[in-house]
Write a protein that holds these residues in place. Sequence first.
Motif, PDB file in Angstrom:
ATOM      1  N   LYS A 272      -3.158  -6.876  -1.911  1.00  0.00           N
ATOM      2  CA  LYS A 272      -4.254  -7.041  -1.293  1.00  0.00           C
ATOM      3  C   LYS A 272      -5.221  -7.388  -2.349  1.00  0.00           C
ATOM      4  CE  LYS A 272      -5.888  -4.033   1.576  1.00  0.00           C
ATOM      5  NZ  LYS A 272      -6.613  -2.721   2.066  1.00  0.00           N
ATOM      6  N   HIS A 305       1.444 -12.577   5.175  1.00  0.00           N
ATOM      7  CA  HIS A 305       0.913 -11.970   6.517  1.00  0.00           C
ATOM      8  C   HIS A 305       1.606 -10.420   6.833  1.00  0.00           C
ATOM      9  CE1 HIS A 305      -1.573 -15.191   7.497  1.00  0.00           C
ATOM     10  NE2 HIS A 305      -0.593 -15.997   7.904  1.00  0.00           N
ATOM     11  N   ARG A 306       2.912 -10.415   6.612  1.00  0.00           N
ATOM     12  CA  ARG A 306       3.660  -9.139   6.802  1.00  0.00           C
ATOM     13  C   ARG A 306       3.237  -8.078   5.774  1.00  0.00           C
ATOM     14  NH1 ARG A 306       8.434 -11.049   5.962  1.00  0.00           N
ATOM     15  NH2 ARG A 306       8.812  -9.892   3.932  1.00  0.00           N
ATOM     16  N   ARG A 307       3.046  -8.456   4.315  1.00  0.00           N
ATOM     17  CA  ARG A 307       2.918  -7.465   3.560  1.00  0.00           C
ATOM     18  C   ARG A 307       1.317  -7.162   3.647  1.00  0.00           C
ATOM     19  NH1 ARG A 307       5.572  -9.430  -1.579  1.00  0.00           N
ATOM     20  NH2 ARG A 307       3.815  -8.000  -2.711  1.00  0.00           N
ATOM     21  N   ALA A 309      -0.343  -6.947   6.595  1.00  0.00           N
ATOM     22  CA  ALA A 309      -0.410  -6.221   7.773  1.00  0.00           C
ATOM     23  C   ALA A 309       0.100  -4.903   7.636  1.00  0.00           C
ATOM     24  CB  ALA A 309       0.480  -6.935   8.733  1.00  0.00           C
ATOM     25  N   ALA A 310       1.261  -4.651   6.720  1.00  0.00           N
ATOM     26  CA  ALA A 310       1.553  -3.243   6.285  1.00  0.00           C
ATOM     27  C   ALA A 310       0.494  -2.522   5.680  1.00  0.00           C
ATOM     28  CB  ALA A 310       2.993  -3.420   5.426  1.00  0.00           C
ATOM     29  N   GLU A 311      -0.393  -3.163   5.076  1.00  0.00           N
ATOM     30  CA  GLU A 311      -1.478  -2.441   4.118  1.00  0.00           C
ATOM     31  C   GLU A 311      -2.938  -2.256   4.972  1.00  0.00           C
ATOM     32  OE1 GLU A 311      -2.135  -4.549   0.497  1.00  0.00           O
ATOM     33  OE2 GLU A 311       0.042  -4.471  -0.185  1.00  0.00           O
ATOM     34  N   GLY A 312      -2.577  -2.808   6.267  1.00  0.00           N
ATOM     35  CA  GLY A 312      -3.712  -2.583   7.354  1.00  0.00           C
ATOM     36  C   GLY A 312      -4.837  -3.836   6.921  1.00  0.00           C
ATOM     37  N   SER A 313      -4.525  -5.136   6.427  1.00  0.00           N
ATOM     38  CA  SER A 313      -5.445  -6.069   6.340  1.00  0.00           C
ATOM     39  C   SER A 313      -4.825  -7.476   6.683  1.00  0.00           C
ATOM     40  CB  SER A 313      -5.725  -6.122   4.825  1.00  0.00           C
ATOM     41  OG  SER A 313      -6.488  -7.123   4.392  1.00  0.00           O
ATOM     42  N   SER A 314      -5.426  -8.385   6.346  1.00  0.00           N
ATOM     43  CA  SER A 314      -5.089  -9.471   6.979  1.00  0.00           C
ATOM     44  C   SER A 314      -5.795 -10.617   6.016  1.00  0.00           C
ATOM     45  CB  SER A 314      -5.632 -10.086   8.480  1.00  0.00           C
ATOM     46  OG  SER A 314      -6.913 -10.264   8.335  1.00  0.00           O
ATOM     47  N   GLU A 317      -9.458 -11.450   6.995  1.00  0.00           N
ATOM     48  CA  GLU A 317     -10.255 -10.425   6.751  1.00  0.00           C
ATOM     49  C   GLU A 317     -10.636 -10.536   5.142  1.00  0.00           C
ATOM     50  OE1 GLU A 317      -8.568  -6.886   7.703  1.00  0.00           O
ATOM     51  OE2 GLU A 317      -8.975  -7.226   9.644  1.00  0.00           O
TER      52      GLU A 317
END
Length: 374
Positions: A272, A305-307, A309-314, A317
């Motif tokens: 992130k 995108h996958r990683r 999303a795993a951290e609760g982000s995009s 964002e």
Amino acid sequence: MISGTGLRSVNHEVDGWIEAGQSQLSNRDSDFASGDSRADTKLPRFIRSGLLAAYRDAAKSVGLEPTLMLRRANLPQDPQLDPDTSVPEDRVRTLLSNSAAAAQRDDFGLLVGLSFRLSMKGPLGLLVKEQPTVRKAIDVLARYMSQQTNTVDIQVEEFDGALVFMPVLLSPRSRTDRQMIDFTIARYVQVFRALLGEAWMPQLVGLSHAAPADPGPYHRQFGRVVFDLPQSSIVLTASDAYRAIPNVDPDMARELTRLVERGRTGAAIELKDRVAELIARLLPGGDCSVDQVAEHLGVDRRTIHRRLAAEGSSFSELLEETRRQMAQLHLTSTDYPLGDVAHRLGFSSLSTFSRWFRGAFGVTARDYRQGVHH
């Protein structure tokens, strides 16, 4: 280097190795050397951008403007770019080819490789230098190489009296490109000189491209050079390969190993922050897409995108949040005209920036600069 009878023995072994067409290569290495059809030619390959510092030094030495040449090859021009950022190998190959043509120097890749310093490998370079012997340093380099690039596979063969170090270029195009071959071999010669002394010369350097019209620069830098071999390589005597590296610090080596290992396992945790940093660097250029960020990180967009999303982000964002932070910084801490601020945030026009800013902050950018906050 060894001398007398021992040196004659090594030379005899090396001559036999050359005459046999490097028969000591494993089947896997021979496949690479001949352009194995099984190689994935579509696999994106990346190089650590820290190596671009060597390019800048070499380009200046022959009268080229590094920033201009980097821009033409669509590579980052900022000398302060995070050296761990990945850049596409094919663009580096284009950069070297364009620069060789512009400078009218067939040996330009050689010049870039000779400008390489072990410090350009970051913590891994420091760890290599803290190994007890050159052979151990080679092992460490090979073990962690994949953290920095997926362009080279280090192979080592040993026989009586000598060690053959083979940096195998994995891309079929790079494997047949004179500039990339010279760049690769020369920079690893520089690695060995960092360990064995600046005056060190290899027992032999083998190059997989044809001899140039003037082989003089190669012989001056490498000593004995043989061209048109199946695989490029650097040959060290056994005494050099197993020579102790002076002044190593085992405690420092342990700390550096932990640091390098953390880099190996901590990529997902730091993604992130790394994406946000890249967004901030890419926005002023006007091309800050998830594909561009993925290229710099050496992964594909789906991985990003996958990683995230795993951290609760995009990505969207992070792009929005980074723009907000940069806008606040520029409007409160600088006197840049609003048009310049819009450009630095990656907007194509002031009107587009103005609409975005009002939607994000509820006031105009001009009012925000004057202290009117929603």
